[in-house]
Design a protein around this motif. Structure first.
Motif, PDB file in Angstrom:
ATOM      1  N   CYS A  50       0.830  -1.215   0.000  1.00  0.00           N
ATOM      2  CA  CYS A  50       0.000   0.000   0.000  1.00  0.00           C
ATOM      3  C   CYS A  50       0.859   1.257   0.000  1.00  0.00           C
ATOM      4  O   CYS A  50       0.553   2.234  -0.706  1.00  0.00           O
ATOM      5  N   ILE A  51       1.932   1.249   0.759  1.00  0.00           N
ATOM      6  CA  ILE A  51       2.848   2.387   0.794  1.00  0.00           C
ATOM      7  C   ILE A  51       3.479   2.586  -0.581  1.00  0.00           C
ATOM      8  O   ILE A  51       3.559   3.712  -1.087  1.00  0.00           O
ATOM      9  N   ARG A  52       3.888   1.500  -1.198  1.00  0.00           N
ATOM     10  CA  ARG A  52       4.491   1.594  -2.537  1.00  0.00           C
ATOM     11  C   ARG A  52       3.484   2.136  -3.546  1.00  0.00           C
ATOM     12  O   ARG A  52       3.840   2.923  -4.425  1.00  0.00           O
ATOM     13  N   TRP A  53       2.232   1.694  -3.435  1.00  0.00           N
ATOM     14  CA  TRP A  53       1.202   2.172  -4.354  1.00  0.00           C
ATOM     15  C   TRP A  53       0.985   3.673  -4.149  1.00  0.00           C
ATOM     16  O   TRP A  53       0.939   4.442  -5.123  1.00  0.00           O
ATOM     17  N   ALA A  54       0.871   4.114  -2.914  1.00  0.00           N
ATOM     18  CA  ALA A  54       0.677   5.541  -2.632  1.00  0.00           C
ATOM     19  C   ALA A  54       1.838   6.360  -3.188  1.00  0.00           C
ATOM     20  O   ALA A  54       1.642   7.424  -3.793  1.00  0.00           O
ATOM     21  N   CYS A  55       3.060   5.869  -3.024  1.00  0.00           N
ATOM     22  CA  CYS A  55       4.230   6.581  -3.545  1.00  0.00           C
ATOM     23  C   CYS A  55       4.240   6.590  -5.072  1.00  0.00           C
ATOM     24  O   CYS A  55       4.606   7.602  -5.689  1.00  0.00           O
ATOM     25  N   ALA A  56       3.825   5.497  -5.688  1.00  0.00           N
ATOM     26  CA  ALA A  56       3.760   5.437  -7.154  1.00  0.00           C
ATOM     27  C   ALA A  56       2.723   6.427  -7.687  1.00  0.00           C
ATOM     28  O   ALA A  56       2.954   7.084  -8.710  1.00  0.00           O
ATOM     29  N   HIS A  60       3.505   9.567 -10.107  1.00  0.00           N
ATOM     30  CA  HIS A  60       2.764   9.774 -11.356  1.00  0.00           C
ATOM     31  C   HIS A  60       2.210  11.204 -11.397  1.00  0.00           C
ATOM     32  O   HIS A  60       2.295  11.880 -12.429  1.00  0.00           O
ATOM     33  N   GLY A  61       1.666  11.671 -10.282  1.00  0.00           N
ATOM     34  CA  GLY A  61       1.153  13.038 -10.210  1.00  0.00           C
ATOM     35  C   GLY A  61       2.266  14.061 -10.390  1.00  0.00           C
ATOM     36  O   GLY A  61       2.074  15.090 -11.061  1.00  0.00           O
ATOM     37  N   ILE A  62       3.423  13.797  -9.820  1.00  0.00           N
ATOM     38  CA  ILE A  62       4.575  14.683  -9.972  1.00  0.00           C
ATOM     39  C   ILE A  62       4.985  14.767 -11.443  1.00  0.00           C
ATOM     40  O   ILE A  62       5.266  15.848 -11.967  1.00  0.00           O
ATOM     41  N   ALA A  63       5.000  13.633 -12.125  1.00  0.00           N
ATOM     42  CA  ALA A  63       5.342  13.615 -13.555  1.00  0.00           C
ATOM     43  C   ALA A  63       4.328  14.431 -14.354  1.00  0.00           C
ATOM     44  O   ALA A  63       4.705  15.166 -15.276  1.00  0.00           O
ATOM     45  N   LEU A  82      -1.970  16.960  -9.823  1.00  0.00           N
ATOM     46  CA  LEU A  82      -1.609  16.071  -8.717  1.00  0.00           C
ATOM     47  C   LEU A  82      -2.864  15.558  -8.019  1.00  0.00           C
ATOM     48  O   LEU A  82      -3.010  14.358  -7.770  1.00  0.00           O
ATOM     49  N   ASN A  83      -3.788  16.461  -7.725  1.00  0.00           N
ATOM     50  CA  ASN A  83      -5.027  16.084  -7.045  1.00  0.00           C
ATOM     51  C   ASN A  83      -5.833  15.092  -7.888  1.00  0.00           C
ATOM     52  O   ASN A  83      -6.316  14.085  -7.382  1.00  0.00           O
ATOM     53  N   TYR A  84      -5.962  15.387  -9.172  1.00  0.00           N
ATOM     54  CA  TYR A  84      -6.708  14.487 -10.060  1.00  0.00           C
ATOM     55  C   TYR A  84      -6.074  13.099 -10.091  1.00  0.00           C
ATOM     56  O   TYR A  84      -6.765  12.081 -10.000  1.00  0.00           O
ATOM     57  N   THR A  85      -4.752  13.059 -10.209  1.00  0.00           N
ATOM     58  CA  THR A  85      -4.053  11.777 -10.270  1.00  0.00           C
ATOM     59  C   THR A  85      -4.297  10.970  -8.999  1.00  0.00           C
ATOM     60  O   THR A  85      -4.543   9.761  -9.058  1.00  0.00           O
ATOM     61  N   ASN A  86      -4.247  11.632  -7.863  1.00  0.00           N
ATOM     62  CA  ASN A  86      -4.494  10.955  -6.591  1.00  0.00           C
ATOM     63  C   ASN A  86      -5.918  10.389  -6.556  1.00  0.00           C
ATOM     64  O   ASN A  86      -6.120   9.208  -6.263  1.00  0.00           O
ATOM     65  N   LEU A  87      -6.896  11.221  -6.855  1.00  0.00           N
ATOM     66  CA  LEU A  87      -8.296  10.779  -6.810  1.00  0.00           C
ATOM     67  C   LEU A  87      -8.594   9.681  -7.838  1.00  0.00           C
ATOM     68  O   LEU A  87      -9.305   8.730  -7.545  1.00  0.00           O
ATOM     69  N   TYR A 135      -2.875   5.744   2.955  1.00  0.00           N
ATOM     70  CA  TYR A 135      -1.442   5.845   3.220  1.00  0.00           C
ATOM     71  C   TYR A 135      -0.916   7.190   2.740  1.00  0.00           C
ATOM     72  O   TYR A 135      -1.131   7.588   1.604  1.00  0.00           O
ATOM     73  N   PHE A 136      -0.203   7.866   3.622  1.00  0.00           N
ATOM     74  CA  PHE A 136       0.297   9.211   3.376  1.00  0.00           C
ATOM     75  C   PHE A 136       1.575   9.162   2.555  1.00  0.00           C
ATOM     76  O   PHE A 136       2.433   8.315   2.776  1.00  0.00           O
ATOM     77  N   CYS A 137       1.690  10.073   1.608  1.00  0.00           N
ATOM     78  CA  CYS A 137       2.920  10.198   0.823  1.00  0.00           C
ATOM     79  C   CYS A 137       3.261  11.680   0.745  1.00  0.00           C
ATOM     80  O   CYS A 137       2.499  12.473   0.199  1.00  0.00           O
TER      81      CYS A 137
END
Length: 148
Positions: A50-56, A60-63, A82-87, A135-137
């Motif tokens: 889950c942590i790895r997924w949150a970081c990925a 992706h949002g950073i890119a 970034l917000n859209y990618t997270n959601l 999970y927080f990133c």
């Protein structure tokens, strides 16, 4: 208490009213912060995934932020990527909209505005995101927009 003579109770965030009530009932109140923090460092394979997924998702949002920098783009539009990618990837929410550019980059902790990104601006941001499964990133980056 049933089945024990142990009169200790550990409370993570001690509130004076709760502490007094427990003491009046003959209990010994101890601070549970160290106990809880010790337990939090133990991660299962599922938690690590889950942590790895949150970081990925954050990466992706950073890119997407970096790819979207261009003429006429605003700070809010960049942060929105970034917000859209997270959601869109089952993430939750962000602690803030920490993204600033150009003369707004210092002092830090300014939220995104309608300011248009200009040639030779620095664009700094902090993800501060609650990603998938809660999970927080938290990743900070600064990009340069302009001529190399």
């Amino acid at each position: 208490m049933f089945g024990t003579t142990n009169r200790k109770v550990a409370v993570e965030y001690v509130n004076p009213n709760i502490t007094q009530a427990l003491l009046q009932r003959g209990l010994e109140v101890i601070d549970a912060v160290d106990i809880v923090e010790g337990a939090r460092i133990i991660k299962s394979d599922d938690e690590i995934a889950c942590i790895r997924w949150a970081c990925a998702v954050a990466e992706h949002g950073i890119a997407r932020i970096q790819e979207s920098m261009g003429p006429g783009v605003t700070e809010v539009q960049l942060w929105g990527n970034l917000n859209y990618t997270n959601l869109a990837n089952q993430g939750g929410w962000h602690e803030g909209r920490m993204l600033a550019s150009g003369p707004r980059i210092n002092p830090w902790l300014q939220e995104a505005t309608q300011r248009v990104i200009e040639e030779e601006d620095l664009v700094g941001f902090d993800t501060d995101m609650v990603g998938p499964f809660g999970y927080f990133c938290d990743v900070s980056r600064t990009f340069y927009y302009g001529k190399d």
